[in-house]
Design a protein around this motif. Structure first.
Motif, PDB file in Angstrom:
ATOM      1  N   LEU A  65      -2.972 -40.908-105.741  1.00  0.00           N
ATOM      2  CA  LEU A  65      -3.396 -40.400-107.050  1.00  0.00           C
ATOM      3  C   LEU A  65      -2.337 -40.629-108.125  1.00  0.00           C
ATOM      4  O   LEU A  65      -2.508 -40.214-109.269  1.00  0.00           O
ATOM      5  CB  LEU A  65      -3.689 -38.897-106.955  1.00  0.00           C
ATOM      6  CG  LEU A  65      -4.823 -38.477-106.029  1.00  0.00           C
ATOM      7  CD1 LEU A  65      -4.888 -36.957-105.917  1.00  0.00           C
ATOM      8  CD2 LEU A  65      -6.154 -39.039-106.515  1.00  0.00           C
ATOM      9  N   GLY A  66      -1.218 -41.256-107.748  1.00  0.00           N
ATOM     10  CA  GLY A  66      -0.137 -41.497-108.702  1.00  0.00           C
ATOM     11  C   GLY A  66       0.694 -40.260-108.971  1.00  0.00           C
ATOM     12  O   GLY A  66       1.305 -40.138-110.038  1.00  0.00           O
ATOM     13  N   VAL A  67       0.738 -39.338-108.013  1.00  0.00           N
ATOM     14  CA  VAL A  67       1.433 -38.064-108.182  1.00  0.00           C
ATOM     15  C   VAL A  67       2.739 -38.068-107.400  1.00  0.00           C
ATOM     16  O   VAL A  67       2.760 -38.432-106.221  1.00  0.00           O
ATOM     17  CB  VAL A  67       0.552 -36.890-107.682  1.00  0.00           C
ATOM     18  CG1 VAL A  67       1.295 -35.572-107.788  1.00  0.00           C
ATOM     19  CG2 VAL A  67      -0.765 -36.847-108.441  1.00  0.00           C
ATOM     20  N   ARG A 151      -7.146 -30.968-104.424  1.00  0.00           N
ATOM     21  CA  ARG A 151      -8.415 -30.774-105.130  1.00  0.00           C
ATOM     22  C   ARG A 151      -8.157 -30.422-106.595  1.00  0.00           C
ATOM     23  O   ARG A 151      -8.780 -30.976-107.508  1.00  0.00           O
ATOM     24  CB  ARG A 151      -9.232 -29.657-104.463  1.00  0.00           C
ATOM     25  CG  ARG A 151     -10.633 -29.481-105.070  1.00  0.00           C
ATOM     26  CD  ARG A 151     -11.266 -28.161-104.677  1.00  0.00           C
ATOM     27  NE  ARG A 151     -10.656 -27.020-105.334  1.00  0.00           N
ATOM     28  CZ  ARG A 151     -10.878 -26.661-106.607  1.00  0.00           C
ATOM     29  NH1 ARG A 151     -11.672 -27.359-107.370  1.00  0.00           N
ATOM     30  NH2 ARG A 151     -10.277 -25.593-107.119  1.00  0.00           N
ATOM     31  N   LYS A 152      -7.203 -29.537-106.836  1.00  0.00           N
ATOM     32  CA  LYS A 152      -6.885 -29.133-108.207  1.00  0.00           C
ATOM     33  C   LYS A 152      -6.303 -30.291-109.016  1.00  0.00           C
ATOM     34  O   LYS A 152      -6.620 -30.461-110.199  1.00  0.00           O
ATOM     35  CB  LYS A 152      -5.912 -27.960-108.208  1.00  0.00           C
ATOM     36  CG  LYS A 152      -6.519 -26.661-107.731  1.00  0.00           C
ATOM     37  CD  LYS A 152      -5.454 -25.574-107.718  1.00  0.00           C
ATOM     38  CE  LYS A 152      -5.989 -24.258-107.219  1.00  0.00           C
ATOM     39  NZ  LYS A 152      -4.953 -23.210-107.226  1.00  0.00           N
ATOM     40  N   VAL A 153      -5.447 -31.100-108.404  1.00  0.00           N
ATOM     41  CA  VAL A 153      -4.875 -32.262-109.089  1.00  0.00           C
ATOM     42  C   VAL A 153      -5.991 -33.230-109.475  1.00  0.00           C
ATOM     43  O   VAL A 153      -6.029 -33.740-110.604  1.00  0.00           O
ATOM     44  CB  VAL A 153      -3.800 -32.953-108.227  1.00  0.00           C
ATOM     45  CG1 VAL A 153      -3.444 -34.319-108.785  1.00  0.00           C
ATOM     46  CG2 VAL A 153      -2.561 -32.080-108.097  1.00  0.00           C
ATOM     47  N   LYS A 154      -6.920 -33.484-108.548  1.00  0.00           N
ATOM     48  CA  LYS A 154      -8.045 -34.384-108.857  1.00  0.00           C
ATOM     49  C   LYS A 154      -8.867 -33.841-110.019  1.00  0.00           C
ATOM     50  O   LYS A 154      -9.293 -34.604-110.894  1.00  0.00           O
ATOM     51  CB  LYS A 154      -8.924 -34.576-107.624  1.00  0.00           C
ATOM     52  CG  LYS A 154      -8.276 -35.424-106.553  1.00  0.00           C
ATOM     53  CD  LYS A 154      -9.162 -35.520-105.309  1.00  0.00           C
ATOM     54  CE  LYS A 154      -8.473 -36.307-104.216  1.00  0.00           C
ATOM     55  NZ  LYS A 154      -9.284 -36.396-102.993  1.00  0.00           N
ATOM     56  N   GLU A 173     -14.158 -34.128-105.880  1.00  0.00           N
ATOM     57  CA  GLU A 173     -14.348 -35.479-106.400  1.00  0.00           C
ATOM     58  C   GLU A 173     -15.753 -35.985-106.073  1.00  0.00           C
ATOM     59  O   GLU A 173     -16.199 -35.898-104.930  1.00  0.00           O
ATOM     60  CB  GLU A 173     -13.287 -36.399-105.793  1.00  0.00           C
ATOM     61  CG  GLU A 173     -13.204 -37.748-106.425  1.00  0.00           C
ATOM     62  CD  GLU A 173     -12.027 -38.544-105.897  1.00  0.00           C
ATOM     63  OE1 GLU A 173     -11.511 -39.365-106.659  1.00  0.00           O
ATOM     64  OE2 GLU A 173     -11.630 -38.343-104.727  1.00  0.00           O
ATOM     65  N   GLY A 174     -16.458 -36.446-107.105  1.00  0.00           N
ATOM     66  CA  GLY A 174     -17.816 -36.948-106.936  1.00  0.00           C
ATOM     67  C   GLY A 174     -18.888 -35.915-107.262  1.00  0.00           C
ATOM     68  O   GLY A 174     -20.049 -36.264-107.454  1.00  0.00           O
TER      69      GLY A 174
END
Length: 188
Positions: A65-67, A151-154, A173-174
């Motif tokens: 996710l680039g985190v 989940r929160k980051v997404k 997501e989705g």
């Protein structure tokens, strides 16, 4: 306590242990990408290694996710290395372990327990502009869950890239999002 949501991370510089080396870390490292600053009370303790191990097990997903993850305690970077070298669980860690022996970073984020010189279990998700988007603070005996943090980051990333949309409770997501409008008032 005033909220730090949407505030910029205050300046700091610290020594850290990362990838077998001692490195310098600063607030500038948090800009230009998504970051998680993950405060915990102390090395060589009980709940802390379970949390840090859970983050280590999920680190590849955060990286996708680039985190970047920055684990922070009031221990020194030397203590982080000793813990990394002596614990199988902590030895898995590939993310940055930041030393905050003066408590400055913990104080800046509002998680320093002054009388103990330790940090509360605080999680901060920071956007690429260096602004805090998510805050979670747990009591010392309550461990956190890396899959819920993912989940929160997404959700934070989705909202940041989809102006006018918001993520409802339990969003994954989705899943469908919401577009707040006069038509939705009283209909949910």
């Amino acid at each position: 306590m005033s909220s730090l949501i949407n505030t910029e991370v205050q300046p700091f510089t610290a020594d850290a242990f990362h990838a077998g080396k001692f490195v310098k870390v600063s607030d500038a490292d948090l800009k230009g990408k998504w970051s998680v600053v993950f405060f915990y009370p102390a090395d060589f303790t009980f709940v802390c290694p379970t949390e840090l191990g859970d983050l280590a097990d999920n680190y590849a997903e955060f990286k996708k996710l680039g985190v970047e993850i920055y684990a922070v305690s009031t221990d020194t970077h030397f203590t982080h290395k000793a813990w990394h070298d002596s614990s199988e669980t902590i030895g898995k860690i590939q993310y940055v372990m930041v030393g905050d022996p003066t408590g400055r970073i913990s104080r800046n984020f509002g998680v320093l327990i002054e009388e103990a010189g330790l940090a509360d279990r605080g999680t901060f998700v920071i956007d690429p502009e260096g602004k805090i988007q998510i805050i979670e603070i747990n009591a010392g005996g309550i461990g956190r869950d890396a899959s819920e943090l993912l989940r929160k980051v997404k959700a934070a990333q989705y909202v940041a890239t989809h102006p006018g949309e918001v993520c409802p409770a339990k969003w994954k997501e989705g899943d469908a999002t919401l577009a707040p409008s006069l038509d939705l008032v009283g209909k949910i």
